[in-house]
Design a protein around this motif. Structure first.
Motif, PDB file in Angstrom:
ATOM      1  N   GLY A  98     -25.433 -26.284  -7.977  1.00 53.66           N
ATOM      2  CA  GLY A  98     -24.304 -26.774  -7.195  1.00 53.66           C
ATOM      3  C   GLY A  98     -23.229 -25.727  -6.973  1.00 53.66           C
ATOM      4  N   LYS A  99     -22.599 -25.304  -8.046  1.00 56.54           N
ATOM      5  CA  LYS A  99     -21.467 -24.384  -7.954  1.00 56.54           C
ATOM      6  C   LYS A  99     -21.898 -23.043  -7.372  1.00 56.54           C
ATOM      7  CE  LYS A  99     -17.681 -22.524 -10.763  1.00 56.54           C
ATOM      8  NZ  LYS A  99     -17.108 -22.431 -12.130  1.00 56.54           N
ATOM      9  N   ILE A 102     -25.040 -24.753  -3.589  1.00 54.77           N
ATOM     10  CA  ILE A 102     -25.017 -25.878  -2.651  1.00 54.77           C
ATOM     11  C   ILE A 102     -23.696 -25.903  -1.896  1.00 54.77           C
ATOM     12  CG2 ILE A 102     -24.976 -28.395  -2.446  1.00 54.77           C
ATOM     13  CD1 ILE A 102     -26.865 -28.512  -4.850  1.00 54.77           C
ATOM     14  N   GLU A 103     -22.601 -25.710  -2.627  1.00 61.87           N
ATOM     15  CA  GLU A 103     -21.296 -25.786  -1.983  1.00 61.87           C
ATOM     16  C   GLU A 103     -21.038 -24.610  -1.046  1.00 61.87           C
ATOM     17  OE1 GLU A 103     -18.406 -25.957  -5.106  1.00 61.87           O
ATOM     18  OE2 GLU A 103     -18.711 -23.885  -5.746  1.00 61.87           O
ATOM     19  N   SER A 121     -32.788 -30.782  -8.256  1.00 60.97           N
ATOM     20  CA  SER A 121     -31.588 -30.301  -8.949  1.00 60.97           C
ATOM     21  C   SER A 121     -31.914 -29.312 -10.062  1.00 60.97           C
ATOM     22  CB  SER A 121     -30.832 -31.488  -9.555  1.00 60.97           C
ATOM     23  OG  SER A 121     -29.801 -31.043 -10.427  1.00 60.97           O
ATOM     24  N   TRP A 124     -25.377 -28.507 -11.928  1.00 55.92           N
ATOM     25  CA  TRP A 124     -24.254 -28.039 -11.136  1.00 55.92           C
ATOM     26  C   TRP A 124     -23.865 -26.611 -11.477  1.00 55.92           C
ATOM     27  CZ3 TRP A 124     -22.164 -29.462  -6.758  1.00 55.92           C
ATOM     28  CH2 TRP A 124     -20.953 -28.873  -6.365  1.00 55.92           C
ATOM     29  N   ARG A 143     -23.368 -34.442 -10.200  1.00 55.94           N
ATOM     30  CA  ARG A 143     -22.660 -33.724  -9.124  1.00 55.94           C
ATOM     31  C   ARG A 143     -23.603 -33.138  -8.075  1.00 55.94           C
ATOM     32  NH1 ARG A 143     -17.800 -29.850 -10.799  1.00 55.94           N
ATOM     33  NH2 ARG A 143     -17.568 -29.887  -8.528  1.00 55.94           N
ATOM     34  N   PRO A 144     -24.648 -32.398  -8.473  1.00 58.36           N
ATOM     35  CA  PRO A 144     -25.555 -31.907  -7.428  1.00 58.36           C
ATOM     36  C   PRO A 144     -26.301 -33.025  -6.720  1.00 58.36           C
ATOM     37  CG  PRO A 144     -26.407 -31.388  -9.607  1.00 58.36           C
ATOM     38  CD  PRO A 144     -25.025 -31.879  -9.803  1.00 58.36           C
ATOM     39  N   GLU A 147     -24.102 -34.336  -3.931  1.00 61.77           N
ATOM     40  CA  GLU A 147     -23.977 -33.390  -2.823  1.00 61.77           C
ATOM     41  C   GLU A 147     -25.271 -33.290  -2.020  1.00 61.77           C
ATOM     42  OE1 GLU A 147     -21.290 -31.478  -1.496  1.00 61.77           O
ATOM     43  OE2 GLU A 147     -20.459 -33.197  -2.557  1.00 61.77           O
TER      44      GLU A 147
END
Length: 260
Positions: A98-99, A102-103, A121, A124, A143-144, A147
């Motif tokens: 994620g961090k 993905i973002e 996943s 994150w 979190r992931p 998203e």
């Protein structure tokens, strides 16, 4: 009749071999973060078909299947990787961070899903799940998922624990969240080298039927190795599938760990 000295040498060698085997097993258990890791092989999953239709047209009980998986993306290398997979008509499974991933590259997450790859996943923030509290584990997984679902319309059902480290607490939380854990049988250790030829050689040397190949598209040597890996394995008669296709007509069960 063999001499006593020779017998002692043989016995000593045998003891050393046993000691090395025990040490290797202990190391494997230490890496999982638990006293015993029960895993399910793809063939065992296929033997328990569900009402769900088989993924695609490949029957891995007949075909010589192998799954190509990539951890820790998306990255600046992922667009080129997707181009290669499209050209070669090969599906893959992406375990995304994620961090900063993905973002940072949401359009690549969408593209992965749109082009038929399995999007899953890798947590994150790549925290080692066996070292953190249950609530932190949930956050690392939820979190992931949120998203990815927002970007693709599909909530992941598969995850890969960072460094493959897992335990009973992780299993239970995955069960609560409807997720299964996926480990691997082939690793090029591409985090140790940018030599694409070496990465290709390592993958080809370790691959076998029902294998799950672990690569990382965040490293510069990995993506250039992929065409040779695909071509080499196709020449040996392998058919590339996603992880869900590898398990079909069975499906991954939440809380279970899958490894060839």
């Amino acid at each position: 009749m063999p001499s006593r000295t020779k017998k002692m040498k043989k016995t000593g060698a045998g003891l050393r071999a046993v000691t090395m085997s025990v040490a290797a097993a202990s190391l494997a258990l230490a890496l999982t973060g638990c006293t015993r890791l029960e895993t399910t092989a793809p063939s065992a999953a296929r033997a328990q078909p569900t009402a769900q239709a088989r993924f695609g047209t490949v029957d891995c009980s007949e075909a010589k299947c192998i799954a190509l998986t990539f951890d820790a993306g998306p990255s600046e290398n992922s667009a080129r990787l997707l181009d290669i997979l499209k050209e070669k008509q090969v599906p893959a499974t992406f375990f995304l961070l994620g961090k900063n991933h993905i973002e940072k590259y949401p359009e690549l997450v969408k593209r992965m899903a749109d082009e038929g790859h399995e999007v899953a996943s890798h947590t994150w923030d790549h925290k080692i799940l066996t070292r953190i509290e249950p609530e932190e584990i949930r956050e690392e997984l939820e979190r992931p998922n949120k998203e990815i679902e927002r970007l693709t319309g599909h909530r992941p059902t598969l995850m890969r624990p960072p460094q493959g480290r897992t335990n009973d607490t992780v299993h239970e939380i995955c069960r609560e969240l409807g997720m299964s854990e996926v480990l691997w049988s082939v690793t090029a250790k591409d985090y140790t080298t940018n030599d694409s030829a070496l990465i290709r050689k390592r993958v080809l040397a370790q691959s076998s039927r029902d294998g799950i190949i672990l690569l990382h598209d965040i490293y510069p040597g990995t993506v250039p190795a992929v065409p040779g890996i695909i071509d080499g394995l196709k020449k040996r008669g392998y058919v590339f599938v996603t992880v869900p296709q590898l398990l079909a007509p069975g499906t991954a069960e939440p809380g279970k760990v899958y490894r060839p």
